[in-house]
Design a protein around this motif. Structure first.
Motif, PDB file in Angstrom:
ATOM      1  N   ASP A   1      -4.543   5.607  -4.863  1.00 47.83           N
ATOM      2  CA  ASP A   1      -3.673   4.492  -5.198  1.00 47.83           C
ATOM      3  C   ASP A   1      -2.616   4.266  -4.112  1.00 47.83           C
ATOM      4  O   ASP A   1      -2.347   3.142  -3.698  1.00 47.83           O
ATOM      5  CB  ASP A   1      -3.009   4.836  -6.543  1.00 47.83           C
ATOM      6  CG  ASP A   1      -2.352   3.622  -7.147  1.00 47.83           C
ATOM      7  OD1 ASP A   1      -2.940   2.530  -7.015  1.00 47.83           O
ATOM      8  OD2 ASP A   1      -1.250   3.777  -7.726  1.00 47.83           O
TER       9      ASP A   1
ATOM     10  N   LYS B   1      -4.150   2.967  -0.963  1.00 46.14           N
ATOM     11  CA  LYS B   1      -4.474   1.542  -1.103  1.00 46.14           C
ATOM     12  C   LYS B   1      -3.250   0.685  -0.777  1.00 46.14           C
ATOM     13  O   LYS B   1      -3.342  -0.322  -0.091  1.00 46.14           O
ATOM     14  CB  LYS B   1      -4.958   1.265  -2.526  1.00 46.14           C
ATOM     15  CG  LYS B   1      -6.125   0.321  -2.512  1.00 46.14           C
ATOM     16  CD  LYS B   1      -7.035   0.351  -3.686  1.00 46.14           C
ATOM     17  CE  LYS B   1      -6.629  -0.536  -4.819  1.00 46.14           C
ATOM     18  NZ  LYS B   1      -7.126  -0.039  -6.091  1.00 46.14           N
ATOM     19  N   LYS B   2      -2.103   1.139  -1.264  1.00 46.76           N
ATOM     20  CA  LYS B   2      -0.876   0.369  -1.009  1.00 46.76           C
ATOM     21  C   LYS B   2      -0.459   0.425   0.464  1.00 46.76           C
ATOM     22  O   LYS B   2       0.380  -0.354   0.893  1.00 46.76           O
ATOM     23  CB  LYS B   2       0.262   0.901  -1.885  1.00 46.76           C
ATOM     24  CG  LYS B   2       0.026   0.584  -3.342  1.00 46.76           C
ATOM     25  CD  LYS B   2       1.193   0.984  -4.202  1.00 46.76           C
ATOM     26  CE  LYS B   2       0.910   0.567  -5.636  1.00 46.76           C
ATOM     27  NZ  LYS B   2       1.903   1.073  -6.571  1.00 46.76           N
TER      28      LYS B   2
ATOM     29  N   ASP C   1       5.472   8.018  -4.338  1.00 45.74           N
ATOM     30  CA  ASP C   1       5.145   7.014  -5.355  1.00 45.74           C
ATOM     31  C   ASP C   1       6.425   6.354  -5.889  1.00 45.74           C
ATOM     32  O   ASP C   1       6.479   5.151  -6.118  1.00 45.74           O
ATOM     33  CB  ASP C   1       4.304   7.631  -6.487  1.00 45.74           C
ATOM     34  CG  ASP C   1       4.863   8.971  -6.971  1.00 45.74           C
ATOM     35  OD1 ASP C   1       5.684   9.604  -6.242  1.00 45.74           O
ATOM     36  OD2 ASP C   1       4.503   9.393  -8.084  1.00 45.74           O
TER      37      ASP C   1
ATOM     38  N   LEU D   1       7.711   3.837  -3.335  1.00 41.65           N
ATOM     39  CA  LEU D   1       6.961   2.580  -3.393  1.00 41.65           C
ATOM     40  C   LEU D   1       7.372   1.751  -4.614  1.00 41.65           C
ATOM     41  O   LEU D   1       7.540   0.538  -4.537  1.00 41.65           O
ATOM     42  CB  LEU D   1       5.456   2.861  -3.450  1.00 41.65           C
ATOM     43  CG  LEU D   1       4.808   3.296  -2.133  1.00 41.65           C
ATOM     44  CD1 LEU D   1       3.400   3.820  -2.378  1.00 41.65           C
ATOM     45  CD2 LEU D   1       4.770   2.139  -1.121  1.00 41.65           C
TER      46      LEU D   1
ATOM     47  N   GLU E   1       8.913  -1.929  -4.783  1.00 47.66           N
ATOM     48  CA  GLU E   1       8.307  -3.011  -5.561  1.00 47.66           C
ATOM     49  C   GLU E   1       9.316  -3.647  -6.514  1.00 47.66           C
ATOM     50  O   GLU E   1       9.248  -4.834  -6.817  1.00 47.66           O
ATOM     51  CB  GLU E   1       7.090  -2.480  -6.348  1.00 47.66           C
ATOM     52  CG  GLU E   1       5.864  -2.304  -5.460  1.00 47.66           C
ATOM     53  CD  GLU E   1       4.841  -1.316  -6.025  1.00 47.66           C
ATOM     54  OE1 GLU E   1       4.957  -0.921  -7.209  1.00 47.66           O
ATOM     55  OE2 GLU E   1       3.923  -0.926  -5.261  1.00 47.66           O
TER      56      GLU E   1
END
Ligand code: TRP
Length: 372
Positions: free
Chosen positions: A33, A36-37, A57, A60, A64
């Motif tokens: 995941d 992918k980002k 995480d 990120l 976001e």
């Protein structure tokens, strides 16, 4: 006998087992995941030289949600830079491009002065200037990038003192292998690097900052995370992105300066002939022992040093890399051809780098943080 693995900020030796390091250090493997980002980021991430993290995480997620995030990574100026030294800075630049964030770059001239016997204070200051030019040449945004040297940006000292007060000698001793014969600079320096790691928060207020760094530097991150939330400091725990080591030309685990002739690595100042000579003579090859054998069984891209360099730094084009992999593994592409291609790619990169480094001299001051 296999040599025991040792991985800490001041020694990397033996066969490095990265899965074991994740367990021993208590870090987290980078998930699909997260990859992918980061799929638009530099090949070093996309192709997974970065393999482990702490709370990235969360970083990120904060991004976001529109919250402030930043990047901090540093350089110990003990010598001129080689291509292995670029790894954290290429990522920092790529995160700046993709997430528009500020990047903080401390230069630990004090660290190298303390730990390198024979390195004078004057030399570390000269190497700092040289190294900073190489870093600026990577294309950082002068409005969003802050570079400082410990010996020059002395404001950092009061932050380091705040941190030093929260670290006991026994904690530092076990984390950094402090032994009685070492000068006491070694004992204080971890507080300095912790101040670097928290600097984005000292400078901009509480927010999540990520440290892209070789996994050997994780003890500094652990130490910093342990004290960052203390009530007298009051920050968030910093996040981390850990990389594996780029192999030296000889194929061993880490590109370091252990070879006194410098034949095991490629310096950013190496000219075209030197690069050609080093790759042809010294780059460890995954090719077959003889031409017949290579044509029959193909080469091994997992251990071939040229292939690693192309994969992680010099070949941005995914399709081209895939084609090389296929042709080399099938035996269609020969070792000489792979080396020739790698030499061209490295020399192209270095030629551009030399130009950008010259230009960096004119904008040097725009990046340097001044004492208040
Ligand atoms: N100690 C690091 C090295 O030797 C350099 C460094 C200084 C650093 N300050 C830092 C790395 C802060 C990450 C974060 O390579």
């Amino acid at each position: 006998m296999v040599k025991k693995m040792v991985v800490n900020p001041y020694e990397v030796s033996g066969e490095v087992d990265y899965e074991k390091l994740i367990k021993d250090f208590g870090t987290t493997k980078i998930s699909k995941d997260i990859y992918k980002k980061l799929s638009n980021c530099h090949p070093l991430i996309r192709r997974e030289l970065y393999f482990s993290h702490r709370d990235f995480d969360k970083w990120l997620k904060n991004y976001e949600e529109g919250k402030k995030v930043s990047v901090i990574t540093g350089r110990g100026p003990s010598e001129k830079m080689h291509i292995g030294h670029l790894v954290p800075f290429l990522i920092a630049k790529s995160l700046q491009d993709n997430f528009g964030c500020e990047v903080f770059i401390p230069i630990s001239d004090d660290e190298k002065f303390y730990v390198k016997e024979g390195l004078s204070q004057e030399d570390t200051i000269l190497f700092s200037r040289e190294n900073i030019l190489d870093i600026i040449a990577l294309g950082f945004d002068p409005k969003k990038t802050f570079i400082f040297e410990d010996f020059v940006y002395t404001d950092i000292y009061r932050y380091a003192a705040k941190i030093a007060k929260r670290i006991t000698y026994s904690t530092a001793k076990s984390a950094f292998g402090l032994t009685p014969e070492k000068n006491i600079g070694w004992s204080f320096y971890p507080a300095m690097q912790a101040a670097h790691i928290l600097f984005p928060q000292f400078f901009r207020g509480k927010h999540l900052s990520v440290v892209p760094v070789g996994i050997d530097q994780d003890p500094f991150i652990r130490l910093t995370r342990d004290i960052s939330e203390h009530k007298e400091i009051g920050f968030l725990k910093p996040c981390a992105l850990h990389s594996k080591f780029l192999p030296s030309l000889y194929g061993d685990a880490k590109m370091s300066s252990s070879d006194s002739l410098g034949n095991n690595l490629i310096y950013l100042t190496d000219d075209e002939k030197t690069v050609k000579n080093k790759i042809n003579k010294y780059a460890f090859s995954g090719g077959g022992a003889t031409l017949e054998e290579h044509k029959k069984n193909g080469g091994n891209t997992q251990i071939d040093v040229c292939f690693q360099y192309l994969k992680y730094i010099f070949e941005e084009d995914d399709e081209k890399l895939e084609e090389i992999k296929k042709d080399y593994e099938s035996g269609k592409m020969l070792t000489g051809e792979l080396k020739k291609y790698t030499i061209e790619k490295i020399n192209n990169f270095l030629e551009k780098h030399r130009k950008k480094r010259k230009e960096a001299e004119n904008i040097f001051d725009e990046f340097i943080l001044k004492n208040k």
